[in-house]
Design an enzyme around this catalytic site. Sequence first.
Site, PDB file in Angstrom:
ATOM      1  N   GLU A 165       0.847  -1.199   0.000  1.00 57.65           N
ATOM      2  CA  GLU A 165       0.000   0.000   0.000  1.00 57.65           C
ATOM      3  C   GLU A 165       0.881   1.246   0.000  1.00 57.65           C
ATOM      4  OE1 GLU A 165      -3.309   0.344  -0.479  1.00 57.65           O
ATOM      5  OE2 GLU A 165      -2.477   2.349  -0.662  1.00 57.65           O
ATOM      6  N   LYS A 220       8.198  -1.664  -2.424  1.00 60.12           N
ATOM      7  CA  LYS A 220       7.587  -0.873  -1.339  1.00 60.12           C
ATOM      8  C   LYS A 220       8.676  -0.265  -0.441  1.00 60.12           C
ATOM      9  CE  LYS A 220       4.992   0.928   1.642  1.00 60.12           C
ATOM     10  NZ  LYS A 220       4.232   2.146   1.403  1.00 60.12           N
ATOM     11  N   CYS A 276       6.299   4.610   9.222  1.00 60.38           N
ATOM     12  CA  CYS A 276       6.945   3.731   8.237  1.00 60.38           C
ATOM     13  C   CYS A 276       8.316   4.128   7.712  1.00 60.38           C
ATOM     14  CB  CYS A 276       5.994   3.522   7.075  1.00 60.38           C
ATOM     15  SG  CYS A 276       4.529   2.616   7.605  1.00 60.38           S
TER      16      CYS A 276
HETATM   17  P1  NAD Z   1      -1.778  -0.484  12.714  1.00 57.67           P
HETATM   18  O1  NAD Z   1      -0.938  -0.814  13.880  1.00 57.67           O
HETATM   19  O2  NAD Z   1      -2.562   0.793  12.674  1.00 57.67           O
HETATM   20  O3  NAD Z   1      -2.854  -1.663  12.488  1.00 57.67           O
HETATM   21  C1  NAD Z   1      -2.524  -3.021  12.515  1.00 57.67           C
HETATM   22  C2  NAD Z   1      -3.682  -3.757  13.187  1.00 57.67           C
HETATM   23  O4  NAD Z   1      -3.465  -5.177  13.068  1.00 57.67           O
HETATM   24  C3  NAD Z   1      -3.821  -3.486  14.689  1.00 57.67           C
HETATM   25  O5  NAD Z   1      -5.108  -2.956  14.966  1.00 57.67           O
HETATM   26  C4  NAD Z   1      -3.615  -4.874  15.334  1.00 57.67           C
HETATM   27  O6  NAD Z   1      -4.440  -5.079  16.479  1.00 57.67           O
HETATM   28  C5  NAD Z   1      -4.012  -5.794  14.210  1.00 57.67           C
HETATM   29  N1  NAD Z   1      -3.484  -7.152  14.347  1.00 57.67           N
HETATM   30  C6  NAD Z   1      -2.203  -7.538  14.593  1.00 57.67           C
HETATM   31  N2  NAD Z   1      -2.117  -8.875  14.603  1.00 57.67           N
HETATM   32  C7  NAD Z   1      -3.359  -9.355  14.367  1.00 57.67           C
HETATM   33  C8  NAD Z   1      -3.901 -10.667  14.248  1.00 57.67           C
HETATM   34  N3  NAD Z   1      -3.127 -11.749  14.355  1.00 57.67           N
HETATM   35  N4  NAD Z   1      -5.229 -10.786  14.023  1.00 57.67           N
HETATM   36  C9  NAD Z   1      -6.025  -9.699  13.903  1.00 57.67           C
HETATM   37  N5  NAD Z   1      -5.565  -8.433  13.986  1.00 57.67           N
HETATM   38  C10 NAD Z   1      -4.239  -8.269  14.213  1.00 57.67           C
HETATM   39  O7  NAD Z   1      -0.825  -0.583  11.437  1.00 57.67           O
HETATM   40  P2  NAD Z   1      -0.980   0.195  10.035  1.00 57.67           P
HETATM   41  O8  NAD Z   1      -0.466   1.584  10.146  1.00 57.67           O
HETATM   42  O9  NAD Z   1      -2.340  -0.049   9.488  1.00 57.67           O
HETATM   43  O10 NAD Z   1       0.096  -0.598   9.165  1.00 57.67           O
HETATM   44  C11 NAD Z   1      -0.126  -1.931   8.742  1.00 57.67           C
HETATM   45  C12 NAD Z   1       0.925  -2.296   7.712  1.00 57.67           C
HETATM   46  O11 NAD Z   1       0.791  -1.441   6.568  1.00 57.67           O
HETATM   47  C13 NAD Z   1       2.362  -2.125   8.176  1.00 57.67           C
HETATM   48  O12 NAD Z   1       3.145  -3.145   7.603  1.00 57.67           O
HETATM   49  C14 NAD Z   1       2.779  -0.789   7.610  1.00 57.67           C
HETATM   50  O13 NAD Z   1       4.162  -0.726   7.366  1.00 57.67           O
HETATM   51  C15 NAD Z   1       2.021  -0.766   6.299  1.00 57.67           C
HETATM   52  N6  NAD Z   1       1.702   0.571   5.779  1.00 57.67           N
HETATM   53  C16 NAD Z   1       1.257   1.552   6.614  1.00 57.67           C
HETATM   54  C17 NAD Z   1       0.910   2.792   6.088  1.00 57.67           C
HETATM   55  C18 NAD Z   1       0.411   3.904   6.985  1.00 57.67           C
HETATM   56  O14 NAD Z   1       0.218   5.002   6.477  1.00 57.67           O
HETATM   57  N7  NAD Z   1       0.181   3.692   8.257  1.00 57.67           N
HETATM   58  C19 NAD Z   1       0.985   3.028   4.716  1.00 57.67           C
HETATM   59  C20 NAD Z   1       1.427   1.987   3.892  1.00 57.67           C
HETATM   60  C21 NAD Z   1       1.778   0.763   4.432  1.00 57.67           C
HETATM   61  C1  UGA Z   2       4.520   7.704   3.645  1.00 59.61           C
HETATM   62  C2  UGA Z   2       4.523   7.642   2.115  1.00 59.61           C
HETATM   63  O1  UGA Z   2       4.308   8.956   1.585  1.00 59.61           O
HETATM   64  C3  UGA Z   2       3.442   6.699   1.603  1.00 59.61           C
HETATM   65  O2  UGA Z   2       3.539   6.567   0.188  1.00 59.61           O
HETATM   66  C4  UGA Z   2       3.633   5.328   2.257  1.00 59.61           C
HETATM   67  O3  UGA Z   2       2.594   4.450   1.852  1.00 59.61           O
HETATM   68  C5  UGA Z   2       3.614   5.471   3.758  1.00 59.61           C
HETATM   69  O4  UGA Z   2       4.661   6.389   4.164  1.00 59.61           O
HETATM   70  C6  UGA Z   2       3.887   4.193   4.488  1.00 59.61           C
HETATM   71  O5  UGA Z   2       4.449   3.267   3.934  1.00 59.61           O
HETATM   72  O6  UGA Z   2       3.537   4.202   5.662  1.00 59.61           O
HETATM   73  P1  UGA Z   2       3.098   8.980   5.484  1.00 59.61           P
HETATM   74  O7  UGA Z   2       4.174   8.548   6.407  1.00 59.61           O
HETATM   75  O8  UGA Z   2       1.696   8.745   5.875  1.00 59.61           O
HETATM   76  O9  UGA Z   2       3.286   8.263   4.049  1.00 59.61           O
HETATM   77  O10 UGA Z   2       3.204  10.531   5.216  1.00 59.61           O
HETATM   78  P2  UGA Z   2       4.124  11.469   4.291  1.00 59.61           P
HETATM   79  O11 UGA Z   2       3.257  12.489   3.681  1.00 59.61           O
HETATM   80  O12 UGA Z   2       4.962  10.695   3.373  1.00 59.61           O
HETATM   81  O13 UGA Z   2       5.018  12.189   5.372  1.00 59.61           O
HETATM   82  C7  UGA Z   2       6.009  11.507   6.112  1.00 59.61           C
HETATM   83  C8  UGA Z   2       6.820  12.493   6.896  1.00 59.61           C
HETATM   84  O14 UGA Z   2       7.661  13.253   6.027  1.00 59.61           O
HETATM   85  C9  UGA Z   2       5.986  13.528   7.668  1.00 59.61           C
HETATM   86  O15 UGA Z   2       6.560  13.732   8.936  1.00 59.61           O
HETATM   87  C10 UGA Z   2       6.078  14.773   6.804  1.00 59.61           C
HETATM   88  O16 UGA Z   2       5.904  15.961   7.527  1.00 59.61           O
HETATM   89  C11 UGA Z   2       7.476  14.638   6.262  1.00 59.61           C
HETATM   90  N1  UGA Z   2       7.682  15.344   4.966  1.00 59.61           N
HETATM   91  C12 UGA Z   2       7.008  14.955   3.847  1.00 59.61           C
HETATM   92  C13 UGA Z   2       8.584  16.388   4.907  1.00 59.61           C
HETATM   93  O17 UGA Z   2       9.225  16.745   5.930  1.00 59.61           O
HETATM   94  N2  UGA Z   2       8.794  17.017   3.704  1.00 59.61           N
HETATM   95  C14 UGA Z   2       8.133  16.662   2.578  1.00 59.61           C
HETATM   96  O18 UGA Z   2       8.384  17.274   1.510  1.00 59.61           O
HETATM   97  C15 UGA Z   2       7.212  15.600   2.647  1.00 59.61           C
END
Ligand code: NAD
Ligand code: UGA
Length: 459
Positions: A165, A220, A276
Site C-alpha cells: 500500500e 515498497k 513507516c
Molecule cells: P496499525 O498498527 O494501525 O494496524 C494493525 C492492526 O493489526 C492493529 O489494529 C492490530 O491489532 C491488528 N493485528 C495484529 N495482529 C493481528 C492478528 N493476528 N489478528 C487480527 N488483527 C491483528 O498498522 P498500520 O499503520 O495499518 O500498518 C499496517 C501495515 O501497513 C504495516 O506493515 C505498515 O508498514 C504498512 N503501511 C502503513 C501505512 C500507513 O500510512 N500507516 C501506509 C502503507 C503501508
Molecule cells: C509515507 C509515504 O508517503 C506513503 O507513500 C507510504 O505508503 C507510507 O509512508 C507508508 O508506507 O507508511 P506517510 O508517512 O503517511 O506516508 O506521510 P508522508 O506524507 O509521506 O510524510 C512523512 C513524513 O515526512 C511527515 O513527517 C512529513 O511531515 C514529512 N515530509 C514529507 C517532509 O518533511 N517534507 C516533505 O516534503 C514531505
Amino acid sequence: MDAPTIRSICCIGAGYVGGPTMAVVADRCPHIQVTVVDLNEERIGAWNSADLSLLPIYEPGLDEVVGRARGRNLHFTTSVEGAIATADMVFISVNTPTKTHGVGAGQASDLKWIEASARMLAKAATGHTIVVEKSTLPVRTAQAVKSILEAGPAGKSFAVLSNPEFLAEGSAIRDLENPDRVLIGGESQEAIEALAGIYGHWVAPEKILRTNLWSSELSKLTANAFLAQRISSINSIAALCEATGADVREVANAIGADSRIGPKFLTAGPGFGGSCFQKDILNLVYLCRYYGLEDVASYWEQVVTLNTWQQHRISRLMVNRLFGTISGKRIAVLGFAFKADTNDTRESPAIQVCLDLLEEGACLAIVDPKVREGQISIDLGKPAGQGEGNWQLVDSVEAAAEGADALVLLTEWQQFAQINWPAVAALMRQPAWLFDSRAKADGAAARAAGLNVWTLGEG
Ligand code: NAD
Ligand code: UGA
C-alpha cells in the site's frame, strides 16, 4: 483458467491501512462483502460506532466512505476465524514494527503478527484462498507465509500475492481512490487477475502494475527509502542555507523545476515522522547487511542518521537562542502529530524535540487539534503535569502562549497559518521567540508584532 470470482473479502488488521483500504474497496465494489477483523476489541468497537466522528482514526473523507458502505457490504468484527473461513480472498494488513530485541533488534521487522496471521489462515481457511500481503514486508517474506500455509491441515489451497500500500496518512482516501499505481506481485496469474479485477472497478488498467513477488515486496521498501532520502537531502541543505544566507524554499523551487528532479517531497522541516519511513529504511539496511552489502547498508543508514540530527538540531538551537537555558521557561509547542490532517503521532519529530526540551527543564504547553492527552503521555513517557520538566495539553495557541518565552511550530496545521500575532505576542514574556520548523506561520506578521523569528532553512 479464468480468474476466480471474488464475492467475499476478509482483511486481518483494522488499522490505518486495513480500515481505509477496505472501506474504499467496499464503497467501489458493492457486490463484494468485505469484513475487516482485528483482535483489538476497542478498535473494532470504534469502527462500529454510530457516531462517525468516533472512528478510531482520523482521515479526511473516511467518515463519508464508511457511512455509505458500513452495514451494507462493509463489516468490522473480532470474529477472525469465522470471517477467514468464508472469504475467497484475505488481505493481511497487520503491523510490522521494528524488532525491539533479539537478532536484528532495532533494524529488522518484527514479523510475529504476520506469522500469527498466516497460522490463523492455515487453520481457518476453507477451499481455495487468495492471500494478499498488504503490510510492508522484507523481501522474500512471501516464502515464509507460503511455508506456513502449506504446513497447515490438508484439503485447502492458497495463492500468495504481494500488494503493498502506498497511501499517505491525511490523504488516504484520495490516494486510495486515485492511486498513482497499484502494484501486484505474484506467481499465480489467476490470482493476480482476480485482484487486478477488484481494483479495475475504479483504477485505470495502465496504472495496475504486475511484477514477480520479490520485486513487489522490494519496491515498497525502495519507494519509502527514496521518499525519505529526498527529505533528508533537503533538510541537510536547509542547514547550509541558514549558514550561508540562501533560502531553502527558493532552492527547493529552483531544483524542483527541473523535470528530472520534480517539485514534490522537497519541503524542509523538522525531519520525517510517521510509522513507516524510519522502520522501512532500517529494514532495508538490515536486509543489505544480511546479504553482505555493507556499503549499501551504510548509504541508506545515513538517511535516518540525518533525520535524527535534524530533530536534535532544532532543540539545541532553541536553547541557544533562549540565552543558553530553558529551565523553568514556558514553551508553547504548536502541533504534535507527525504531519497535518492526522491524529497519528508515531515517530513524530515533535516527540524527540519535546523530550529534548523537557530534559532541559522546560515547561511545555502543547496544542494540537487532533492528538489526545493520553497519546502524548505514552509518547513522552510521563503524564501531564505542572512545572519544570513537565508538559500540559492546552486547547488554543493563545492558552499555550500565555507567559511563554517561545513558540515552536512542529506540525503544519492550517490553523497555525492564521494566528493573530499581535494578540499572541502580547501574551508572551519578552523578549519572545517564534521557532518555525515548517515555515507555516506568517513570519512577517510575527516579527511586526515584536517577536524574534527563526524559520527553518531561512538564511
Ligand atoms: P496499525 O498498527 O494501525 O494496524 C494493525 C492492526 O493489526 C492493529 O489494529 C492490530 O491489532 C491488528 N493485528 C495484529 N495482529 C493481528 C492478528 N493476528 N489478528 C487480527 N488483527 C491483528 O498498522 P498500520 O499503520 O495499518 O500498518 C499496517 C501495515 O501497513 C504495516 O506493515 C505498515 O508498514 C504498512 N503501511 C502503513 C501505512 C500507513 O500510512 N500507516 C501506509 C502503507 C503501508
Ligand atoms: C509515507 C509515504 O508517503 C506513503 O507513500 C507510504 O505508503 C507510507 O509512508 C507508508 O508506507 O507508511 P506517510 O508517512 O503517511 O506516508 O506521510 P508522508 O506524507 O509521506 O510524510 C512523512 C513524513 O515526512 C511527515 O513527517 C512529513 O511531515 C514529512 N515530509 C514529507 C517532509 O518533511 N517534507 C516533505 O516534503 C514531505
